[in-house]
Design a protein around this motif. Structure first.
Motif, PDB file in Angstrom:
ATOM      1  N   LYS A  52     -64.269   9.190 -45.437  1.00  0.00           N
ATOM      2  CA  LYS A  52     -65.369   9.065 -44.633  1.00  0.00           C
ATOM      3  C   LYS A  52     -65.092   7.968 -43.438  1.00  0.00           C
ATOM      4  CE  LYS A  52     -68.836  10.886 -47.924  1.00  0.00           C
ATOM      5  NZ  LYS A  52     -70.080  10.501 -48.696  1.00  0.00           N
ATOM      6  N   VAL A  53     -64.658   6.766 -43.968  1.00  0.00           N
ATOM      7  CA  VAL A  53     -64.269   5.642 -43.011  1.00  0.00           C
ATOM      8  C   VAL A  53     -63.209   6.065 -42.130  1.00  0.00           C
ATOM      9  CG1 VAL A  53     -63.225   3.494 -42.988  1.00  0.00           C
ATOM     10  CG2 VAL A  53     -65.040   3.941 -44.470  1.00  0.00           C
ATOM     11  N   ALA A  54     -62.327   6.843 -42.786  1.00  0.00           N
ATOM     12  CA  ALA A  54     -61.123   7.393 -41.772  1.00  0.00           C
ATOM     13  C   ALA A  54     -61.509   8.620 -40.688  1.00  0.00           C
ATOM     14  CB  ALA A  54     -59.915   7.923 -42.644  1.00  0.00           C
ATOM     15  N   GLU A  55     -62.382   9.443 -41.299  1.00  0.00           N
ATOM     16  CA  GLU A  55     -62.906  10.456 -40.412  1.00  0.00           C
ATOM     17  C   GLU A  55     -64.021   9.582 -39.268  1.00  0.00           C
ATOM     18  OE1 GLU A  55     -64.976  12.725 -43.373  1.00  0.00           O
ATOM     19  OE2 GLU A  55     -63.364  14.368 -43.509  1.00  0.00           O
ATOM     20  N   ALA A  56     -64.727   8.655 -39.739  1.00  0.00           N
ATOM     21  CA  ALA A  56     -65.566   7.996 -38.737  1.00  0.00           C
ATOM     22  C   ALA A  56     -64.570   7.270 -37.570  1.00  0.00           C
ATOM     23  CB  ALA A  56     -66.348   7.081 -39.258  1.00  0.00           C
ATOM     24  N   GLN A  57     -63.312   7.037 -37.877  1.00  0.00           N
ATOM     25  CA  GLN A  57     -62.596   6.068 -36.966  1.00  0.00           C
ATOM     26  C   GLN A  57     -61.975   7.413 -36.053  1.00  0.00           C
ATOM     27  OE1 GLN A  57     -61.167   2.837 -36.462  1.00  0.00           O
ATOM     28  NE2 GLN A  57     -63.228   2.600 -37.493  1.00  0.00           N
ATOM     29  N   ILE A  58     -61.725   8.569 -36.565  1.00  0.00           N
ATOM     30  CA  ILE A  58     -61.219   9.670 -35.789  1.00  0.00           C
ATOM     31  C   ILE A  58     -62.255  10.160 -34.828  1.00  0.00           C
ATOM     32  CG2 ILE A  58     -60.459  12.239 -36.075  1.00  0.00           C
ATOM     33  CD1 ILE A  58     -59.152  11.359 -38.572  1.00  0.00           C
ATOM     34  N   GLU A  59     -63.598  10.249 -35.153  1.00  0.00           N
ATOM     35  CA  GLU A  59     -64.788  10.694 -34.481  1.00  0.00           C
ATOM     36  C   GLU A  59     -64.964   9.725 -33.400  1.00  0.00           C
ATOM     37  OE1 GLU A  59     -66.069  13.525 -34.403  1.00  0.00           O
ATOM     38  OE2 GLU A  59     -64.879  14.286 -35.909  1.00  0.00           O
ATOM     39  N   ARG A  60     -64.799   8.403 -33.534  1.00  0.00           N
ATOM     40  CA  ARG A  60     -64.843   7.318 -32.535  1.00  0.00           C
ATOM     41  C   ARG A  60     -63.900   7.462 -31.578  1.00  0.00           C
ATOM     42  NH1 ARG A  60     -66.402   2.672 -36.917  1.00  0.00           N
ATOM     43  NH2 ARG A  60     -68.298   3.400 -37.317  1.00  0.00           N
ATOM     44  N   LEU A  61     -62.624   7.542 -31.976  1.00  0.00           N
ATOM     45  CA  LEU A  61     -61.450   7.948 -31.356  1.00  0.00           C
ATOM     46  C   LEU A  61     -61.636   8.954 -30.256  1.00  0.00           C
ATOM     47  CD1 LEU A  61     -58.521   6.547 -30.511  1.00  0.00           C
ATOM     48  CD2 LEU A  61     -57.501   8.350 -32.393  1.00  0.00           C
ATOM     49  N   LYS A  62     -62.042  10.229 -30.825  1.00  0.00           N
ATOM     50  CA  LYS A  62     -62.134  11.308 -29.885  1.00  0.00           C
ATOM     51  C   LYS A  62     -63.391  11.189 -29.046  1.00  0.00           C
ATOM     52  CE  LYS A  62     -63.301  14.754 -32.821  1.00  0.00           C
ATOM     53  NZ  LYS A  62     -63.248  15.994 -33.680  1.00  0.00           N
ATOM     54  N   TYR A  63     -64.414  10.248 -29.330  1.00  0.00           N
ATOM     55  CA  TYR A  63     -65.228  10.090 -28.603  1.00  0.00           C
ATOM     56  C   TYR A  63     -64.731   8.991 -27.164  1.00  0.00           C
ATOM     57  CZ  TYR A  63     -69.526   8.202 -26.238  1.00  0.00           C
ATOM     58  OH  TYR A  63     -70.560   7.764 -25.240  1.00  0.00           O
ATOM     59  N   LEU A  64     -64.306   8.203 -27.550  1.00  0.00           N
ATOM     60  CA  LEU A  64     -63.562   7.182 -26.350  1.00  0.00           C
ATOM     61  C   LEU A  64     -62.675   7.783 -25.796  1.00  0.00           C
ATOM     62  CD1 LEU A  64     -63.439   3.799 -28.750  1.00  0.00           C
ATOM     63  CD2 LEU A  64     -65.351   4.458 -26.864  1.00  0.00           C
ATOM     64  N   ASP A  98     -54.483 -12.718 -49.000  1.00  0.00           N
ATOM     65  CA  ASP A  98     -53.741 -11.509 -49.245  1.00  0.00           C
ATOM     66  C   ASP A  98     -54.697 -10.233 -48.553  1.00  0.00           C
ATOM     67  OD1 ASP A  98     -51.522 -12.717 -50.307  1.00  0.00           O
ATOM     68  OD2 ASP A  98     -52.229 -12.622 -52.183  1.00  0.00           O
ATOM     69  N   ASP A  99     -55.899 -10.452 -48.006  1.00  0.00           N
ATOM     70  CA  ASP A  99     -56.442  -9.344 -47.755  1.00  0.00           C
ATOM     71  C   ASP A  99     -55.848  -8.616 -46.543  1.00  0.00           C
ATOM     72  OD1 ASP A  99     -58.413  -9.751 -49.683  1.00  0.00           O
ATOM     73  OD2 ASP A  99     -59.585 -10.748 -48.530  1.00  0.00           O
ATOM     74  N   GLY A 107     -67.675  -3.814 -46.024  1.00  0.00           N
ATOM     75  CA  GLY A 107     -67.387  -5.200 -46.667  1.00  0.00           C
ATOM     76  C   GLY A 107     -66.036  -4.622 -47.845  1.00  0.00           C
ATOM     77  N   ARG A 108     -65.761  -3.432 -47.969  1.00  0.00           N
ATOM     78  CA  ARG A 108     -64.769  -2.972 -48.809  1.00  0.00           C
ATOM     79  C   ARG A 108     -63.808  -2.308 -48.224  1.00  0.00           C
ATOM     80  NH1 ARG A 108     -64.984  -2.238 -54.131  1.00  0.00           N
ATOM     81  NH2 ARG A 108     -63.512  -0.586 -54.966  1.00  0.00           N
ATOM     82  N   TYR A 109     -63.738  -1.625 -47.294  1.00  0.00           N
ATOM     83  CA  TYR A 109     -62.878  -0.591 -46.713  1.00  0.00           C
ATOM     84  C   TYR A 109     -62.100  -1.208 -45.303  1.00  0.00           C
ATOM     85  CZ  TYR A 109     -64.516   2.456 -50.057  1.00  0.00           C
ATOM     86  OH  TYR A 109     -64.944   3.318 -51.300  1.00  0.00           O
ATOM     87  N   VAL A 110     -61.139  -1.315 -45.332  1.00  0.00           N
ATOM     88  CA  VAL A 110     -60.425  -2.010 -44.118  1.00  0.00           C
ATOM     89  C   VAL A 110     -59.655  -0.824 -43.258  1.00  0.00           C
ATOM     90  CG1 VAL A 110     -58.785  -3.499 -43.331  1.00  0.00           C
ATOM     91  CG2 VAL A 110     -60.238  -4.108 -45.259  1.00  0.00           C
ATOM     92  N   ALA A 111     -60.031  -0.564 -42.069  1.00  0.00           N
ATOM     93  CA  ALA A 111     -59.342   0.703 -41.075  1.00  0.00           C
ATOM     94  C   ALA A 111     -58.518   0.209 -40.241  1.00  0.00           C
ATOM     95  CB  ALA A 111     -60.590   1.621 -40.699  1.00  0.00           C
ATOM     96  N   GLN A 123     -52.150   7.456 -36.337  1.00  0.00           N
ATOM     97  CA  GLN A 123     -52.168   7.266 -37.784  1.00  0.00           C
ATOM     98  C   GLN A 123     -53.271   6.262 -37.966  1.00  0.00           C
ATOM     99  OE1 GLN A 123     -49.780   4.292 -39.865  1.00  0.00           O
ATOM    100  NE2 GLN A 123     -49.253   5.943 -41.361  1.00  0.00           N
ATOM    101  N   ILE A 124     -54.533   6.891 -38.929  1.00  0.00           N
ATOM    102  CA  ILE A 124     -55.486   6.095 -39.285  1.00  0.00           C
ATOM    103  C   ILE A 124     -55.279   5.549 -40.818  1.00  0.00           C
ATOM    104  CG2 ILE A 124     -57.864   6.180 -39.705  1.00  0.00           C
ATOM    105  CD1 ILE A 124     -56.527   8.231 -37.365  1.00  0.00           C
ATOM    106  N   ARG A 125     -55.269   4.297 -41.080  1.00  0.00           N
ATOM    107  CA  ARG A 125     -54.902   3.829 -42.410  1.00  0.00           C
ATOM    108  C   ARG A 125     -56.148   3.129 -42.749  1.00  0.00           C
ATOM    109  NH1 ARG A 125     -50.746  -0.851 -43.675  1.00  0.00           N
ATOM    110  NH2 ARG A 125     -50.326  -0.571 -45.903  1.00  0.00           N
ATOM    111  N   VAL A 126     -56.530   3.564 -43.974  1.00  0.00           N
ATOM    112  CA  VAL A 126     -57.738   2.964 -44.666  1.00  0.00           C
ATOM    113  C   VAL A 126     -57.463   2.146 -46.214  1.00  0.00           C
ATOM    114  CG1 VAL A 126     -60.028   3.160 -45.632  1.00  0.00           C
ATOM    115  CG2 VAL A 126     -59.393   4.398 -43.825  1.00  0.00           C
ATOM    116  N   LEU A 127     -57.270   1.065 -46.212  1.00  0.00           N
ATOM    117  CA  LEU A 127     -57.188   0.283 -47.526  1.00  0.00           C
ATOM    118  C   LEU A 127     -58.395  -0.045 -48.141  1.00  0.00           C
ATOM    119  CD1 LEU A 127     -54.497  -2.078 -45.753  1.00  0.00           C
ATOM    120  CD2 LEU A 127     -53.796  -0.446 -47.684  1.00  0.00           C
TER     121      LEU A 127
END
Length: 154
Positions: A52-64, A98-99, A107-111, A123-127
């Protein structure tokens, strides 16, 4: 032993200990099975939230991309798009932490997003730090990741 012409019988200490040992083994097995099941469920939930976090980044990228000049979006190096639709360049700050660096979600997912200029593929990467403590990411022990790819045709 007989009392009043009745035979009194009972369990010996060996039988009681054997019954306790068998019950302990069964309960330990049940505990291990439930623990594995809960970790598997939590791991699946974490992966679903990361998607879901990765999909949100894709949607924001498409919008912008469609609402502004694409030159405004693309940065030199990895970037992310915040919830306020601000493009943030990710700089690897040298620290003792090391984060992973990027846009943090809840606070948990890093995109982070990287763009291959030659193909136009992002490439959308979520850790995230996973529940099992095992690691699929060599650079960040105890972290798990997903990668999604998105291509914008100009």
């Amino acid at each position: 032993m007989r009392i009043n012409n009745r035979k009194i019988s009972g369990d010996t200490i060996v039988e009681v200990l054997l019954a306790i040992a068998i019950t302990s083994v069964v309960l330990a097995g049940a505990y291990v099975a439930v623990d594995r099941s809960m970790k598997a469920n939590r791991s699946a939930q974490e992966r679903s939230e990361a998607v879901k976090v990765a999909e949100a980044q894709i949607e924001r990228l498409k919008y912008l991309n469609f609402s502004s000049s694409s030159a405004d979006i693309y940065q030199n190096g990895p970037f992310c798009i915040t919830s306020t639709l601000a493009v943030r360049l990710i700089t690897d700050v040298s620290s003792d932490s090391d984060d992973p660096v990027g846009c943090r979600s809840s606070g948990r997912y890093v995109a982070s997003i990287t763009r291959d200029a030659s193909t136009g593929t992002h490439q959308i990467r979520v850790l995230w730090e996973n529940v099992t403590g095992s690691s699929t990411v060599t650079a960040y022990p105890g972290f798990d990741e997903i990668k999604m790819y998105y291509r914008i045709y100009q």
